[in-house]
Scaffold this active site. Structure first.
Site, short mmCIF file in Angstrom:
data_model
loop_
_atom_site.label_atom_id
_atom_site.label_comp_id
_atom_site.label_asym_id
_atom_site.label_seq_id
_atom_site.Cartn_x
_atom_site.Cartn_y
_atom_site.Cartn_z
N ASP A 63 61.59 64.79 35.14
CA ASP A 63 60.97 64.93 36.23
C ASP A 63 60.83 66.11 36.92
OD1 ASP A 63 60.07 62.29 36.01
OD2 ASP A 63 61.72 61.31 37.73
N PHE B 112 59.06 68.65 35.13
CA PHE B 112 57.79 68.44 35.44
C PHE B 112 57.38 69.32 36.67
CE2 PHE B 112 54.17 66.20 37.11
CZ PHE B 112 53.11 65.81 36.14
N ASP B 113 58.03 68.79 37.76
CA ASP B 113 58.02 69.41 38.93
C ASP B 113 57.96 71.04 39.19
OD1 ASP B 113 57.76 66.82 40.07
OD2 ASP B 113 59.53 66.93 40.98
N SER C 134 26.56 42.70 37.82
CA SER C 134 27.90 42.04 37.98
C SER C 134 27.94 40.95 36.96
CB SER C 134 27.95 41.40 39.59
OG SER C 134 26.91 40.62 39.80
N LEU C 135 28.74 40.21 36.98
CA LEU C 135 28.70 39.13 35.91
C LEU C 135 28.40 37.72 36.62
CD1 LEU C 135 32.15 40.22 33.96
CD2 LEU C 135 29.56 40.52 33.37
N GLU D 297 39.46 39.05 28.38
CA GLU D 297 40.19 40.22 29.07
C GLU D 297 40.64 39.75 30.59
OE1 GLU D 297 37.50 43.89 29.63
OE2 GLU D 297 37.54 43.09 27.61
N LYS E 24 40.36 39.72 34.61
CA LYS E 24 39.53 40.02 35.56
C LYS E 24 40.28 40.71 36.54
CE LYS E 24 35.40 38.89 38.09
NZ LYS E 24 35.81 39.54 39.29
N ASP F 83 41.23 42.49 40.00
CA ASP F 83 40.51 42.19 41.43
C ASP F 83 40.93 43.44 42.32
OD1 ASP F 83 39.46 40.75 43.60
OD2 ASP F 83 41.24 39.91 44.23
N ARG G 60 30.76 51.00 43.29
CA ARG G 60 29.51 50.16 42.81
C ARG G 60 28.24 50.36 43.67
NH1 ARG G 60 27.28 45.44 40.83
NH2 ARG G 60 26.84 44.24 42.72
N GLU H 175 38.19 49.45 36.93
CA GLU H 175 38.69 48.80 38.18
C GLU H 175 39.80 49.62 38.74
OE1 GLU H 175 36.78 46.29 38.75
OE2 GLU H 175 37.28 45.06 40.23
N TYR I 223 37.43 49.33 31.42
CA TYR I 223 37.06 48.19 30.67
C TYR I 223 35.74 48.21 30.07
CZ TYR I 223 35.91 46.72 35.29
OH TYR I 223 35.25 46.68 36.60
N LYS J 186 33.62 38.77 26.82
CA LYS J 186 32.16 39.46 26.34
C LYS J 186 32.25 39.31 25.01
CE LYS J 186 33.73 43.19 29.48
NZ LYS J 186 34.86 44.29 29.78
N LYS K 156 36.60 32.22 36.62
CA LYS K 156 37.50 32.49 37.99
C LYS K 156 38.45 31.65 38.08
CE LYS K 156 35.66 34.79 41.51
NZ LYS K 156 35.57 35.84 42.03
N CYS L 83 42.43 40.89 77.93
CA CYS L 83 43.63 40.80 77.48
C CYS L 83 43.96 39.38 77.79
CB CYS L 83 44.51 41.84 77.56
SG CYS L 83 46.41 41.32 77.26
N CYS M 142 47.37 40.22 80.24
CA CYS M 142 47.25 40.85 81.64
C CYS M 142 45.76 41.39 82.23
CB CYS M 142 48.02 42.24 81.42
SG CYS M 142 46.90 43.27 80.29
N CYS N 156 44.44 45.93 73.47
CA CYS N 156 44.54 46.05 75.01
C CYS N 156 45.30 47.40 75.19
CB CYS N 156 45.50 44.79 75.38
SG CYS N 156 46.25 45.11 77.10
N CYS O 226 51.76 45.56 79.90
CA CYS O 226 51.09 44.43 79.28
C CYS O 226 52.50 43.99 78.73
CB CYS O 226 50.10 44.60 78.20
SG CYS O 226 49.57 43.00 77.27
#
Ligand code: IVH
Length: 659
Positions: A31, A34-35, A80-81, A111, A113, A115, A134, A173, A225, A288, A312, A407, A410, A425, A431
């Site tokens: 690392d 890399f840095d 969409s599906l 595959e 899905k 989220d 989208r 995604e 995907y 698919k 789902k 509120c 108070c 509030c 309060c």
């Protein structure tokens, strides 16, 4: 080699190492190296502004330019599906495909899905040129600047491959892994900001952020995907995805070709359970038709392709009666509506309270006392009401639930928070639940750590009128044991005192950053909005909140009282000069994921304490700092060479940070 040639060479190398690290999980260099290369490239680019390239690896940290999202039309609509929820519906899909192909044999690619949020990426001549959300499927937001900061999305493709089309689109995604999501919510809780309900909302909020720097720090991930373009790459979806992987994209390892409904069902039942162990949220399976020729033959309906379908996963739901909605006031005044319901069993535990999140969500549900409501846990932490049980005859008969204007404690008129759906509030100094929240926050472990005073005692003192604000802790009489821990809190370093003040949006990390930059409270009090915004990691929202806080005479008087009591209002000599040397001469390998700090923070901490970060384990390694899910190959190597493995807590003890 000229400096310009050097810039080009460094960019190429850094793209390769980035891919090795983030996509393949197999770094070849340390690392630190890399840095070092990154820093060198930054210096060269500064000397050669004419060489600016939005795809340079240096752009991953996000530029300072503010985003204005422009709506752009999709080249091909983002459909969409259709969703299915049981074996019968999947089997119907299978039959429709078979009929549509007149009985030809066909393969299906199954595959996960994911989220998150779908994204469309456009590449030209091997470079990322545009990233679009989208949107409504026809128009999406151009979020290119934000997407460039996501490490798993290649900015430049692997030029060793000769089959990359000049122009193509790839969809996938964008996700926030559970680990990043939990860390973000801990930070938000500490800073008194409203929590994100689930990783999808967190990813979406992040991607729509106006500040690419924020996006860069949030640890987003992406799986790709779907490859589209005018040029044909291979003859199947599966082979297309393997090809995309060879170009540098992150493509899931968990795709599977299925030859029958049984194989498909086996895949579904396996992942229904195993998905809980994945680092990111999934909500189903996508199926698919694999052959592109067969996809074409099947075609599309107006809304979705006929060659694909989503299955789902079932989210467990329960139904119960709503009895009351109460409104809770948090430490920073944010109002959360909470539903109280008859107890019901949900995913293994009894539940009688659910969050209604905010005014908008509550309004949309249109609830009445006595309604039968459906609750879910799903990916969320707190159960939520997802709707009414429509079969129930007595719905809508009770009193309608409305959000409050004042509120409940108070009586102050509530204010809508900027750009958020939450109300708060504003009476934070008087309060009661807010003051109690501030007092509890002040004594908490990560703040002043006055652990002998607990919530119950704070409540009592407050109700007896002995304790009005955080400075009162230092002027009231305590029993000797508590007095001792109050005394000890005067040694707590400045950065934690700053965090303990409970300034809205100033969490632990922001407090640390501010303490280092401004060195003492007076500099911070007199800092302008511009001074604050110039600080790395401090955006407009935090900066404004700080300016507002110190603009108040009462707050400045409070700080004065704390200063007179002897609290640290300046960075200590030790912190001001250099840092500790507790890790001097040690070579340390970091592996896994952590709870208290991010990996990057640990790297910084190691350097600050005189240690060296190294990428791979060798006999010279002093120890491995291991979080959760340490890579198995690293574990094996460390064990073989007899290298010590230290966990997060042990490490924090070594460097003297209490958790
Ligand atoms: S394919 C035309 N594959 O689910 C087919 N989608 O309603 C395009 N999603 O909008 C989508 N994982 O955001 C596909 N492995 C996957 C997916 C996936 C998640 C999302 C995507 C899409 C929605 C389907």
């Amino acid at each position: 080699m000229s400096e310009k040639e050097h810039i080009i060479q460094l960019r190429e190398e850094l793209h390769r190492h980035n891919h090795n690290y983030y996509v393949l999980n197999a770094p070849e260099i340390s690392d630190q190296d890399f840095d070092g290369m990154m820093k060198h490239l930054q210096e060269l680019e500064e000397r050669h502004p004419e060489m600016y390239d939005p795809n340079s690896p240096t752009q991953r940290v996000g530029s300072d330019l503010n985003n204005e999202f422009t709506a752009v039309p999709h080249k091909r609509p983002m459909l969409s599906l259709s969703n299915t929820y049981n074996l019968q519906e999947v089997s119907d899909f299978y039959q429709r495909v078979s009929d549509g192909l007149h009985g030809q044999p066909f393969q299906l690619c199954a595959e996960l899905k994911y989220d998150g949020l779908s994204i469309s990426l456009h590449y030209k001549n091997g470079k990322l040129v545009q990233a679009v959300t989208r949107g409504d499927g026809v128009l999406g937001d151009d979020v290119t600047a934000n997407v460039r900061t996501i490490r798993t999305i290649p900015l430049i493709l692997n030029n060793a491959q000769d089959n990359i089309p000049d122009e193509f689109e790839i969809r996938g995604e964008i996700l926030m892994p559970w680990q990043s999501f939990e860390r973000l919510n801990i930070e938000r809780e500490n800073a008194g900001e409203p929590l994100f309900a689930n990783p999808r909302n967190a990813a979406s909020g992040t991607l729509k952020s106006k500040d690419p720097k924020v996006v860069s720090q949030r640890g987003l991930d992406a799986y790709l995907y779907y490859l589209l373009g005018d040029e044909v790459i291979t003859d199947s979806h599966y082979k297309n995805m393997l090809t995309a992987r060879s170009w540098g994209f992150k493509v899931s390892d968990d795709m599977k070709l299925c030859n029958s409904l049984d194989e498909l069902w086996e895949y579904i039942s396996y992942w229904d359970n195993m998905r809980k162990q994945l680092p990111v949220a999934t909500d189903g399976i996508v199926i698919k038709v694999n052959s592109l020729a067969q996809q074409k033959a099947l075609g599309m309906t107006a809304k979705s392709p006929r060659w694909a379908i989503a299955y789902k996963f079932q989210t467990e739901q329960a139904s119960t009666i709503l009895r009351e909605v109460t409104f809770q006031i948090g430490r920073t005044g944010v109002v959360t509506p909470v539903a109280n319901m008859d107890s019901v069993l949900l995913s293994g535990s009894m539940v009688h309270r659910a969050t209604l999140h905010n005014a908008d969500v509550m309004q949309a549900l249109d609830l009445h006392i006595g309604d039968r409501v459906l609750i879910e846990k799903g990916g969320e932490i707190i159960p939520k009401i997802v709707g009414k049980d429509l079969e129930y005859p007595d719905n809508n008969k009770g009193t309608k639930i409305r959000f409050i204007n004042r509120c409940p404690v108070c009586g102050t008129i509530l204010v809508r928070a900027q750009e958020e759906a939450s109300y708060y509030c504003p009476n934070y100094r008087h309060c009661a639940p807010q003051i109690i929240g501030q007092l509890e926050h002040f004594v908490s472990r990560k703040a002043m750590n006055i652990n002998l005073i607990g919530p119950e005692q704070i409540n009592n003192y407050f109700n007896q009128g002995l304790l009005h604000n955080i400075a009162d802790f230092y002027s009231m009489n305590h029993d000797p044991k508590i007095a001792q821990s109050i005394e000890k809190s005067k040694e707590i370093p400045f950065e934690r005192v700053l965090f303990a003040l409970g300034i809205r949006f100033v969490g632990e990390i922001a407090a640390k950053t501010l303490a280092r930059k401004f060195k003492n409270i007076d500099n911070l009090i007199s800092a302008s909005l511009e001074d604050l915004c110039e600080t790395d990691g401090i955006g407009n929202v935090i900066a404004e909140s700080i300016v507002n806080y110190f603009a108040s005479v009462e707050n400045r008087a409070l700080v004065e009282r704390l200063r007179e009591a002897g609290l640290q209002m300046t960075l200590s000599e030790e912190q001001l000069s250099s840092h500790s040397t507790s890790l001097e001469g040690q070579s340390i390998v970091i592996s896994g994921v952590f709870t208290h700090h991010s990996r990057d923070e640990y790297k910084r901490i190691i350097e600050q304490h005189g240690g060296k970060n190294v990428g791979s384990i060798s006999s010279k390694t002093s120890f491995v700092l291991a979080g959760d899910n340490m890579g198995p190959s690293k574990l094996e190597k460390a064990e073989k060479l007899g290298i010590k493995i230290i966990n997060e807590e042990e490490f924090l003890t070594i460097i003297g940070e209490t958790k």
